[in-house]
Each structure stands twice: as structure tokens, then as C-alpha cells.
Design an enzyme around this catalytic site. Structure first.
Site, PDB file in Angstrom:
ATOM      1  N   LYS A  32      33.817  -8.540   7.378  1.00 25.43           N
ATOM      2  CA  LYS A  32      34.341  -9.843   6.972  1.00 25.43           C
ATOM      3  C   LYS A  32      33.229 -10.881   7.045  1.00 25.43           C
ATOM      4  O   LYS A  32      32.461 -10.915   8.014  1.00 25.43           O
ATOM      5  CB  LYS A  32      35.503 -10.209   7.897  1.00 25.43           C
ATOM      6  CG  LYS A  32      36.277 -11.466   7.543  1.00 25.43           C
ATOM      7  CD  LYS A  32      37.452 -11.638   8.507  1.00 25.43           C
ATOM      8  CE  LYS A  32      38.335 -12.820   8.171  1.00 25.43           C
ATOM      9  NZ  LYS A  32      39.498 -12.906   9.093  1.00 25.43           N
ATOM     10  N   SER A 110      43.766 -13.238   6.776  1.00 25.26           N
ATOM     11  CA  SER A 110      42.602 -13.716   6.059  1.00 25.26           C
ATOM     12  C   SER A 110      41.533 -12.641   5.836  1.00 25.26           C
ATOM     13  O   SER A 110      40.563 -12.872   5.123  1.00 25.26           O
ATOM     14  CB  SER A 110      41.974 -14.879   6.850  1.00 25.26           C
ATOM     15  OG  SER A 110      41.508 -14.442   8.136  1.00 25.26           O
ATOM     16  N   SER A 134      45.749 -11.768  10.947  1.00 25.39           N
ATOM     17  CA  SER A 134      44.823 -11.549   9.836  1.00 25.39           C
ATOM     18  C   SER A 134      44.266 -10.147   9.702  1.00 25.39           C
ATOM     19  O   SER A 134      43.553  -9.853   8.747  1.00 25.39           O
ATOM     20  CB  SER A 134      43.668 -12.552   9.917  1.00 25.39           C
ATOM     21  OG  SER A 134      44.130 -13.857   9.642  1.00 25.39           O
TER      22      SER A 134
END
Length: 406
Positions: A32, A110, A134
Site C-alpha cells: 500500500k 482503503s 481497511s
């Protein structure tokens, strides 16, 4: 290098391997885009952040370094919601990664690109972060296993902070075998010390799921009862205002901590935020210290309740999300309702500091559904070992047939 699913940030493809004979040398991973990677500047999904903090990292974040040391090959930096402050999976600057198991539907956020990369077979595992769902929510929507560890179990050094009281490093994997293999290099030894042995069904959490989701996952309550003692349906939050009150307490503390982390530079930035984050940030600025201080009483009550039910090898079963992945272009009111129910589910582990695994156990109309298991704080390895027995790696793509009687 191709990116058919749009999971990597522009210019984010990499090819790095530090140890060709390490224990994870046969595996690839993505990261990420809020973790430090040596020689690279992270964007955190936000051009305003990149403009303010655009220097390449001097070293890898500890979680990234551990996987490289173990031999895994790094494939690139993945798309994420702006500043990790959303569950929609849509980034206004980089687009929405394709959910290969649910085309036309969100991959969840996310950690959207990380989940979509694993689900699409572009890598074997991927790092994400989980503050309010997330990792767990994208894992459910994309049909892959995902773990939110105990709070503080994995170092967050070198990762952008959002709300430090709830932030965790998590990961997705192609199956439970890989999910567990990664834990050998990221997780400390368990401090709870007990194997998973006792079950609680979180009835108020199940009530938040859509009726079709409840019916599809119902058989898993019985399967868990066959393996574990207990199995009573209990309401977690009735004595403290219900899960809606837990959710609002989480939101208040998260907002105040996010403002402490990012408020000053956002106020000074000449680069605008995307529409969703800008709207949320208007609300964030309205949350006061007094609001957050009042919310902490509910946070402590929630944490004590969940920790008591999971101590000494207990596990709480609940849906990972209220339903399947919503359409990317869904109605705004429907999205708002869905997000409220998602947060009411996901805040349970976030408030408690306990680990939660999401397992891809079922499909509804061909779309993935995840089962959530919250385990003891500091009992992450025991939780993953139980998950691997419950959902063996070689059976995960045929979830209707999965149940190990051993």
C-alpha cells in the site's frame, strides 16, 4: 510492466528481491502506497500529501524490510483511498482498482489496490493498513483472506499515521497458508498463550448484515459450534448504547487523531483534496477535544467487553461486511447506509485492539462474502492457526465444500 487491473499507482511498479533463498523467496508482494520504500516517495493516495512530503524514503519501513529479508519479491506500490480515510476503494486521482471477483463493484478501501492485486493473481500477498476496516472489508469484497493484527503487534514505523490509537499493519494473501507464513516474519510470539477454543456469536453484529448475507453465512455458525465450546449468541454493545454508539465513539476519536496528524499541513496546502476527503475533512474540523474525550469512555467499555469475551482462547464470529461489494457507481444514500453498517461491524475489533481475520467462506449470487473471527489480544498466531484449520488453503476456491472435521 502491465497493470491490467489498475492496482498500482502511476509509476509504482517495482521489482526488488533482497534474499533469493529466504523462506518467502517463492512469493511476490505488493505494498500500500503509504509505507516507506527505500529510494521512493510515497503519495498516500493524495497529491497534496505528495507535494508536501515528496522526498524519497531513506530506508524501508520495518514491515516491508521483513518481507524482503525473508526473500519475497516486491512488485510495486498499490492504489489506496486518499490518506487512507475511506472505505469506498475509489481514489479520485488514481482511479478504482478492478475487483476481479466482482467486476463493476468496489474492491473496498482503503487498502483497495492491495486487495485487488492479490485477488487478481498479480501477487501472492500484499501489505495494507487497517484503522477502521481497511483490510477486513476489502478482503471480504475481493474474496481473499485478510488479517488485522492486534494493535501494536506489527511496527508502524515508516507508515503514514491516520489515527494511532487504531492504526495497524495488516495483510492479504492468496490463501490461509500464505497468510500464516507471513505471520512468521511480521508477528511476535503470542502473549495470550491459549489455542482458540471458545466461541461467541455476536448477535448485534449479525443483525447489521443484509438478510441474504445472514442466510448465506448461517451454516458457518453451526460449523464453528462443532469445533468450539460455547457458541451462544450474545449482544456485545446493548449495555453501552449499541454498536451505533461504538461506531460514533470510534469516528470521534479517529477524527480528532487524524486532525492532529494532518490538520496543520492540510490547512497550509495549496493543493486541494479530492471531493470525498474534502467533505469528510470539513466534518473532521468540527470534532472537538471534548467530543473525543467523551468518546473515550465508550471506547474503554467496548474494549473491555470484547477483550473479556476473547481472553484465553476465545473467538467472536461476525460477518466481515454487511453484504457483498456494492456497485462502484452506486446511489449516494445507499453508500452512506452501507458505510454506516460497515463501520459498526469493523469498529468492534478496532476499539478492542484485538486481531480479526476475514475468511472467504461463501458467495452470494457469485460474489464473495467474508466471515470475521475476532481473537484474543496478543493471540494472533493462534487465531491464524485456527483459521488455517477451518479453511484449508487447497479448498478456498470451493468454499461450499470447506470444512475440516479434524
Amino acid at each position: 510492466m502491465d497493470d491490467p487491473l489498475g492496482v498500482y499507482v502511476p509509476g509504482g511498479r517495482l521489482d526488488r528481491q533482497d534474499n533469493e533463498i529466504g523462506a518467502l523467496a517463492n512469493l511476490t508482494f505488493a505494498v500500500k502506497d503509504l509505507f516507506d520504500i527505500a529510494g521512493v516517495a510515497k503519495t498516500c493516495g493524495c497529491p497534496a500529501y505528495a507535494a508536501r512530503f515528496g522526498e524519497p524514503a531513506a530506508a524501508n519501513a520495518p514491515a516491508v524490510a521483513a518481507l524482503l529479508t525473508a526473500g519475497a519479491r516486491l512488485t510495486g506500490r498499490t492504489v489506496m483511498d486518499e490518506l487512507a480515510y475511506s472505505l469506498t476503494g475509489a481514489n479520485p486521482h488514481h482511479g478504482t482498482p478492478t475487483n476481479s471477483d466482482a467486476p463493476g463493484r468496489t474492491p473496498g478501501g482503503s487498502s483497495s489496490g492491495s486487495a485487488a492485486a492479490v485477488a487478481g493473481g498479480l501477487c501472492d500477498l500484499a501489505l495494507g493498513t487497517d484503522t477502521g476496516g481497511s483490510v477486513r472489508v476489502p478482503a471480504s469484497y475481493c474474496g481473499v483472506p485478510g488479517l488485522r493484527p492486534s494493535h501494536g503487534a506489527v511496527s508502524l514505523d515508516g507508515a503514514m499515521a491516520l489515527a494511532p490509537s487504531f492504526d495497524t499493519v495488516g495483510w492479504f494473501a492468496r490463501d490461509t497458508e500464505v497468510l500464516q507464513a507471513v505471520s512468521e516474519h511480521l508477528l511476535p510470539l503470542d502473549t495470550d498463550g491459549a489455542e482458540i477454543g471458545h466461541l461467541t456469536i455476536a448477535q448485534d453484529a449479525w443483525d447489521l448484515a443484509e438478510p441474504e448475507t445472514q442466510r448465506t453465512l448461517a451454516s458457518w455458525q453451526d460449523r464453528l459450534r462443532q469445533r468450539l465450546t460455547g457458541g451462544d449468541a450474545r449482544r456485545l454493545a446493548d449495555d453501552s448504547g449499541g454498536l451505533a454508539a461504538w461506531r460514533e465513539a470510534f469516528r470521534s476519536v479517529q477524527a480528532r487523531e487524524a486532525f492532529a496528524q494532518h490538520g496543520a499541513w492540510i490547512a497550509e496546502s495549496e493543493v486541494p483534496l479530492g471531493p470525498e476527503l474534502a467533505q469528510r475533512w470539513t466534518w473532521v474540523r468540527s470534532v472537538s477535544d471534548a467530543d473525543a474525550d467523551a468518546a473515550w469512555a465508550t471506547v474503554r467499555t467496548a474494549a473491555a467487553r470484547v477483550q473479556a469475551l476473547t481472553a484465553n482462547g476465545g473467538v467472536i464470529a461476525l460477518p466481515s461486511a454487511p453484504g457483498v461489494a456494492p456497485p462502484i457507481n452506486g446511489d449516494a444514500d445507499a453508500w452512506a447506509d452501507h458505510r454506516a453498517r460497515v463501520l459498526a461491524l469493523s469498529c468492534i475489533a478496532s476499539l478492542s485492539g484485538c486481531p480479526q481475520v476475514s475468511l472467504p467462506v461463501a458467495r452470494l449470487d457469485g460474489l464473495p462474502l467474508g466471515l470475521g473471527l475476532i481473537g484474543p489480544q496478543g493471540g494472533d498466531r493462534a487465531l491464524l492457526a485456527f483459521a488455517s484449520r477451518l479453511l484449508p488453503a487447497n479448498q478456498e476456491r470451493d468454499p461450499g465444500a470447506v470444512f475440516d472435521e479434524a
